[in-house]
Each structure stands twice: as structure tokens, then as C-alpha cells.
Design a protein around this motif. Structure first.
Motif, short mmCIF file in Angstrom:
data_model
loop_
_atom_site.label_atom_id
_atom_site.label_comp_id
_atom_site.label_asym_id
_atom_site.label_seq_id
_atom_site.Cartn_x
_atom_site.Cartn_y
_atom_site.Cartn_z
N ARG A 13 55.37 12.76 39.37
CA ARG A 13 56.10 11.68 38.71
C ARG A 13 57.58 11.70 39.07
O ARG A 13 58.19 10.66 39.33
CB ARG A 13 55.92 11.78 37.20
CG ARG A 13 54.59 11.21 36.71
CD ARG A 13 54.49 11.28 35.21
NE ARG A 13 54.15 12.62 34.76
CZ ARG A 13 54.19 13.02 33.50
NH1 ARG A 13 54.60 12.19 32.57
NH2 ARG A 13 53.84 14.23 33.16
N LEU A 14 58.18 12.90 39.10
CA LEU A 14 59.60 12.99 39.47
C LEU A 14 59.81 12.54 40.91
O LEU A 14 60.79 11.85 41.21
CB LEU A 14 60.08 14.42 39.27
CG LEU A 14 60.26 14.90 37.83
CD1 LEU A 14 60.67 16.35 37.80
CD2 LEU A 14 61.30 14.05 37.11
N ALA A 15 58.90 12.95 41.81
CA ALA A 15 59.04 12.53 43.21
C ALA A 15 58.91 11.02 43.34
O ALA A 15 59.69 10.37 44.07
CB ALA A 15 57.99 13.23 44.06
N LEU A 16 57.94 10.42 42.66
CA LEU A 16 57.77 8.96 42.72
C LEU A 16 58.97 8.24 42.13
O LEU A 16 59.43 7.23 42.69
CB LEU A 16 56.49 8.56 41.98
CG LEU A 16 55.17 8.92 42.68
CD1 LEU A 16 54.00 8.55 41.79
CD2 LEU A 16 55.07 8.20 44.01
N LEU A 17 59.47 8.73 41.01
CA LEU A 17 60.64 8.09 40.40
C LEU A 17 61.86 8.19 41.31
O LEU A 17 62.63 7.23 41.45
CB LEU A 17 60.93 8.72 39.04
CG LEU A 17 59.93 8.41 37.92
CD1 LEU A 17 60.27 9.19 36.67
CD2 LEU A 17 59.93 6.91 37.60
N THR A 18 62.04 9.35 41.94
CA THR A 18 63.16 9.51 42.87
C THR A 18 63.01 8.57 44.06
O THR A 18 63.97 7.91 44.47
CB THR A 18 63.23 10.97 43.35
OG1 THR A 18 63.36 11.83 42.22
CG2 THR A 18 64.41 11.17 44.27
N ALA A 19 61.80 8.50 44.62
CA ALA A 19 61.57 7.60 45.75
C ALA A 19 61.78 6.15 45.35
O ALA A 19 62.37 5.36 46.11
CB ALA A 19 60.16 7.80 46.30
N ALA A 20 61.30 5.77 44.16
CA ALA A 20 61.48 4.39 43.71
C ALA A 20 62.96 4.06 43.51
O ALA A 20 63.43 2.98 43.91
CB ALA A 20 60.71 4.17 42.40
N ALA A 21 63.69 5.00 42.92
CA ALA A 21 65.12 4.76 42.72
C ALA A 21 65.85 4.64 44.05
O ALA A 21 66.70 3.74 44.24
CB ALA A 21 65.73 5.89 41.88
N VAL A 180 63.14 5.57 52.41
CA VAL A 180 62.23 5.75 51.27
C VAL A 180 61.36 6.97 51.48
O VAL A 180 61.14 7.78 50.56
CB VAL A 180 61.38 4.49 51.07
CG1 VAL A 180 60.28 4.74 50.04
CG2 VAL A 180 62.25 3.32 50.62
N LEU A 181 60.83 7.14 52.71
CA LEU A 181 60.02 8.32 52.98
C LEU A 181 60.84 9.60 52.83
O LEU A 181 60.37 10.59 52.25
CB LEU A 181 59.43 8.23 54.40
CG LEU A 181 58.41 7.11 54.63
CD1 LEU A 181 57.95 7.10 56.09
CD2 LEU A 181 57.21 7.27 53.70
N GLY A 182 62.07 9.55 53.36
CA GLY A 182 62.94 10.72 53.20
C GLY A 182 63.27 10.98 51.74
O GLY A 182 63.32 12.14 51.30
N ALA A 183 63.50 9.90 50.97
CA ALA A 183 63.79 10.08 49.55
C ALA A 183 62.60 10.67 48.82
O ALA A 183 62.76 11.51 47.92
CB ALA A 183 64.16 8.73 48.93
N GLY A 184 61.38 10.24 49.20
CA GLY A 184 60.19 10.83 48.57
C GLY A 184 60.08 12.31 48.86
O GLY A 184 59.77 13.12 47.97
N ALA A 185 60.35 12.68 50.13
CA ALA A 185 60.29 14.11 50.49
C ALA A 185 61.36 14.90 49.76
O ALA A 185 61.11 16.00 49.24
CB ALA A 185 60.43 14.27 52.00
N ILE A 186 62.57 14.33 49.72
CA ILE A 186 63.66 15.02 49.01
C ILE A 186 63.33 15.11 47.52
O ILE A 186 63.57 16.15 46.88
CB ILE A 186 64.98 14.27 49.24
CG1 ILE A 186 65.39 14.38 50.71
CG2 ILE A 186 66.08 14.84 48.33
CD1 ILE A 186 66.61 13.56 51.07
N GLY A 187 62.79 14.02 46.94
CA GLY A 187 62.44 14.05 45.53
C GLY A 187 61.38 15.09 45.23
O GLY A 187 61.46 15.79 44.20
#
Length: 485
Positions: A13-21, A180-187
């Protein structure tokens, strides 16, 4: 959708929220960049179109009357950059001056061409020709062709703006997707790193729930919220371990204390039973002593069970509904009367001053009775116990017994602790611990010390209440500052 999201692990959930943001932020930045670039390109496009002006050689070109083919003269004469130029007549005919294709003439262009006179008229609009969009700037006024009013149109294809914008949109879309992909990985990485202490806490809780081992502690690092949670959990497990240890110790001590009176009671009852079964009656004196011993043991058991029930109550502060403003002097007076009936061989002198406290009345009276019982128990027959309550809220109970050794004073309020010299005396070792807990819950203090001249003195101090309870005996009687009980 919300329920499915709620079923996901916290890390996901945290990874998805970070990627969405990040996706929203990147999309907003990309759209803003595209819009700003479009406005800048369009402004520059319109500015370059407005820079095209009617050249000085136009009258010579117009006088040729060429409407079917390009008139003589070089493109440089028009000074129109890469702009298409053509003459427009009111009937819709056009004469190409520069460019590859003639631009369709609209009714608006015809209207401008039909306007005669020296007043300059200028319009700008878009047309489509063979699938190509053009932006057209038509200028009229002061222009004639064969004595017929005319206008000149400058046009440039909008693809000069739309093609770079389409390329920019594609680049921004690719960059946004990668972002977005990078944000998901970072999240996901941030979620793993941030939840690692929570995972340790979860594993520890599961271990404690599985093994009931309260000695396990969570390593604490830093001073953030997770560290505070870990410290709080360690403090909670330490408190639970202490409570468990105290509970086990209470059970062990209670079993030990119950064993002695039960053994004595069982022995006496067995003697009486064998006497009945064998038909040989005991001498009346011995039978009477056995019955008195049974009665005493039953009384001791009842007192011990009552003390255990009192100690089984939680150590937290009592319910506010159970608290009341009571007169400590009245409670002490009732306690003195009760103890006098139980111990007529000891003289109890009391001098009590009015003092009001906020406490649980029954528990407070029991605590004062326990103090008096302890003083009477160690007083020899014919001696005196002195009870005093001053105007400062300090209750003193002093006996003239052997006193308590200094080494034993720190232990007198421990549960089931009994002085070696008092092992043969009745009691469970719980009375003073009940006193300490009751006084502590009322916000006061209690201590024992060796009295000058021998004996022991108990000091109990409770904070005063702001006003006496309505209808109390002290308020009704209006007693003076001191009164003997």
C-alpha cells in the motif's frame, strides 16, 4: 476497490501510494510544461506571421495582373521568411506570390479584399487545405489590382507548432512513465526500509504470543516514532513481566500462608472425628481447646481470604465514583472503637482533630484498623497505644512494644513479609501492604519508624480536601480543633 486495497500488505500500500503521488506530480509537471511550451511556440509562431509586411515592390508585381501563375520577381523581395503569400480578390481569386500551394480563400478574406479605401484592415484565422492546417493573416486597405480592391494574405502551416508539441508530448509521456516506475521502485524501497522496525516489532509480538516469554526486548535505535513505539513496547512487556512475577509470588506466598492454618485445622478436625468414630470422647477441657483452636483457625483463614481479596483489586487509582470527601478523624474514631472491642487488654488513647480527605471510605477505615491492629499485636497486656491526628493531616499510631529493628523497616510494607520475631503471632503479613496501597491511591504517604523510648510509631499523612462533606458529623457538631476519642 477500497476493500481490495485494504487487503494488500502495508508495504504494498505504501509503495502504491508513493507511486500514485509521484504519478500525479509528474503528470501535473508534464502537462504544465506542455502547456507553457505550446503557448510560447504559438506566440512565437504568431509573432513571426505578424512580421510579414507588404513589400515596397508589391505595386509592380500587382500591375502585372498575373493571377494564374507566379509573378516575376524574387522571393527575397517579399521579405516573408518561410511564409506563403498570395493576392486575394473580392471574387475569391488568388495570385500566389510566394510558396508552393495556393491557400483557400474564405469569405472573410474576400470581405477584407472588397474593403477599399486607405484604411488598413487585418484579420487572422485558420483554414485547412489538403489535410494541412494553416494560420492565415490577411491585410486589406490601400491595395488594388487593375483598379480593383485587393488584399494580401500571409500563411504558415500550424504543423510548425503541432509537430514539435506532439514530439514533446511523446517525450514527456515516456519520461512520466519511467518516472512512475522509478517512483514505484523507490516507494517499495522506502516502505521496506521504513517498515523494517515494525517488522521486528511484529516478530517480537508474535514470539511473545507464541512462547509467553516477556523477557524479549526490541532493539531501540534513534529517537523517531518507531523508536518511541519500541520503547513503549519494551516498557509494557517489562511491566507485564513484573506483574506476572508478582502474581506468581502472590500465589506462592498465599499458598504458603494458607498451608499452616489449613494443616492445623485439618489436624484438629481429624482428632475430633477420630474421637467420634472410636467412641472415646475427649476430656471436656481438651475438646473445648480443640474447638477454640478450630474457631481461631477459621477466623484466621477468613481474615487471610479477605486480605487476598483486597489485594486482588487492581493497583490503579480507584474509580472516581467511589471517592468521597470524608472526615479522617471520624474514620479513625470508628477504627479505635472496633479495635478496643477486639483487644480490651490494651489501652488505646486517641486525640483527634478534624481533617477532611478525599478517599474511598471503606478502604481508608480498613487501612486505619490495620495500623491499630498491628500496634495492638505488638503491645504487651496493660500497655498503651496512642493515636493522634493533628491539624496538618498527620495521623500517628504509637505503641510501646519491642519495636522493629532498623534492618527490617524497609520490608514492613511488602506482601506476606513478617518479622522473624512475629512468626508465632497471628496474622498473614498482608495488613501493612494493604495500608500502603490504600494510602498511595488516596495520594498520601505512610511510614513506620522506631519511637523514642521504645516501641514503633506509624505515620500516615493524607492531603486535605477543600471542604467538608455536607451533613458530616464534624460539620454538624462544630467540634473544636482537638477531641479525645
Amino acid at each position: 476497490m477500497t476493500s481490495r486495497f485494504g487487503r494488500l500488505p502495508l508495504r504494498s500500500r505504501l509503495a502504491l501510494l508513493t507511486a500514485a503521488a509521484m504519478a500525479v506530480a509528474i503528470a501535473a509537471a508534464a502537462v504544465s510544461c506542455w502547456l507553457i511550451t505550446r503557448d510560447q511556440l504559438m506566440n512565437e509562431f504568431n509573432r513571426s506571421l505578424r512580421q510579414a509586411e507588404v513589400p515596397n515592390t508589391l505595386p509592380r508585381i500587382v500591375r502585372t495582373g498575373c493571377l494564374d501563375e507566379r509573378p516575376p520577381g524574387s522571393p527575397e523581395d517579399l521579405n516573408t521568411d518561410r511564409t506563403t503569400a498570395q493576392i486575394v480578390l473580392p471574387d475569391g481569386r488568388a495570385c500566389l506570390l510566394q510558396g508552393e500551394h495556393t491557400i483557400p480563400v474564405t469569405e472573410t478574406d474576400q470581405a477584407v479584399a472588397a474593403q477599399g479605401g486607405a484604411q488598413r484592415t487585418e484579420i487572422m484565422h485558420d483554414v485547412t487545405s489538403d489535410g494541412t492546417e494553416w494560420r492565415v493573416r490577411t491585410i486589406g486597405g490601400g491595395l488594388t489590382l487593375n483598379d480593383e480592391p485587393a488584399a494580401i494574405s500571409f500563411a504558415r502551416p500550424l504543423s510548425e507548432v503541432t509537430d514539435p508539441l506532439n514530439t514533446l508530448a511523446l517525450v514527456l509521456a515516456l519520461v512520466a512513465g519511467c518516472g512512475v516506475l522509478g517512483a514505484g521502485a523507490i516507494g517499495l524501497g522506502v516502505a521496506r526500509a521504513g517498515l523494517r522496525p515494525v517488522e521486528r516489532l511484529t516478530h517480537t509480538v508474535e514470539h511473545i504470543a507464541r512462547t509467553e516469554d516477556l523477557a524479549v526486548e526490541i532493539p531501540v535505535e534513534g529517537d523517531d516514532e518507531i523508536a518511541r513505539l519500541s520503547r513503549s513496547f519494551n516498557a509494557m512487556t517489562a511491566a507485564l513481566a513484573t506483574s506476572q512475577e508478582r502474581q506468581q509470588q502472590l500465589i506462592a506466598d498465599a499458598g504458603h500462608e494458607l498451608r499452616t492454618p489449613l494443616t492445623s485445622l485439618r489436624t484438629n478436625i481429624e482428632l475430633l472425628a477420630r474421637s467420634e468414630e472410636s467412641g472415646r470422647e475427649l476430656p471436656p477441657r481438651q475438646r473445648r481447646e480443640l474447638l477454640e483452636s478450630v474457631t481461631a483457625q477459621m477466623t484466621e483463614l477468613a481474615a487471610l481470604i479477605g486480605d487476598l481479596q483486597e489485594l486482588s483489586r487492581p493497583d490503579a487509582a480507584p474509580d472516581k465514583a467511589q471517592l468521597a470527601v470524608v472526615a479522617l478523624d471520624e474514620i479513625a474514631e470508628r477504627a479505635v472503637r472496633r479495635v478496643r472491642l477486639r483487644a480490651p487488654e490494651v489501652r488505646i488513647d486517641a486525640e483527634l482533630a478534624p481533617w477532611f480527605v478525599r478517599a474511598e471510605p471503606a478502604a481508608l477505615e480498613r487501612a486505619v484498623v490495620n495500623l491499630l491492629d498491628n500496634a495492638v499485636k505488638f503491645s504487651p497486656p496493660g500497655s498503651r497505644v496512642e493515636v493522634g491526628l493533628g491539624g496538618d493531616g498527620l495521623l500517628r499510631v504509637r505503641d510501646h512494644g519491642p519495636g522493629i529493628p532498623e534492618a527490617e523497616l524497609p520490608h514492613v510494607f511488602e506482601r506476606f513479609w513478617r518479622s522473624p520475631s512475629a512468626r508465632g503471632r497471628p496474622g498473614s503479613g498482608l495488613g501493612l501492604s494493604i495500608v500502603a496501597r490504600t494510602v498511595q491511591q488516596a495520594g498520601g504517604t505512610v511510614a513506620l519508624r522506631r519511637a523514642a523510648g521504645g516501641g514503633t510509631e506509624a505515620l500516615l499523612r493524607l492531603p486535605g480536601a477543600p471542604e467538608p462533606p455536607p451533613g458530616s458529623l464534624s460539620a454538624i457538631r462544630g467540634r473544636g480543633p482537638h477531641r479525645p476519642a
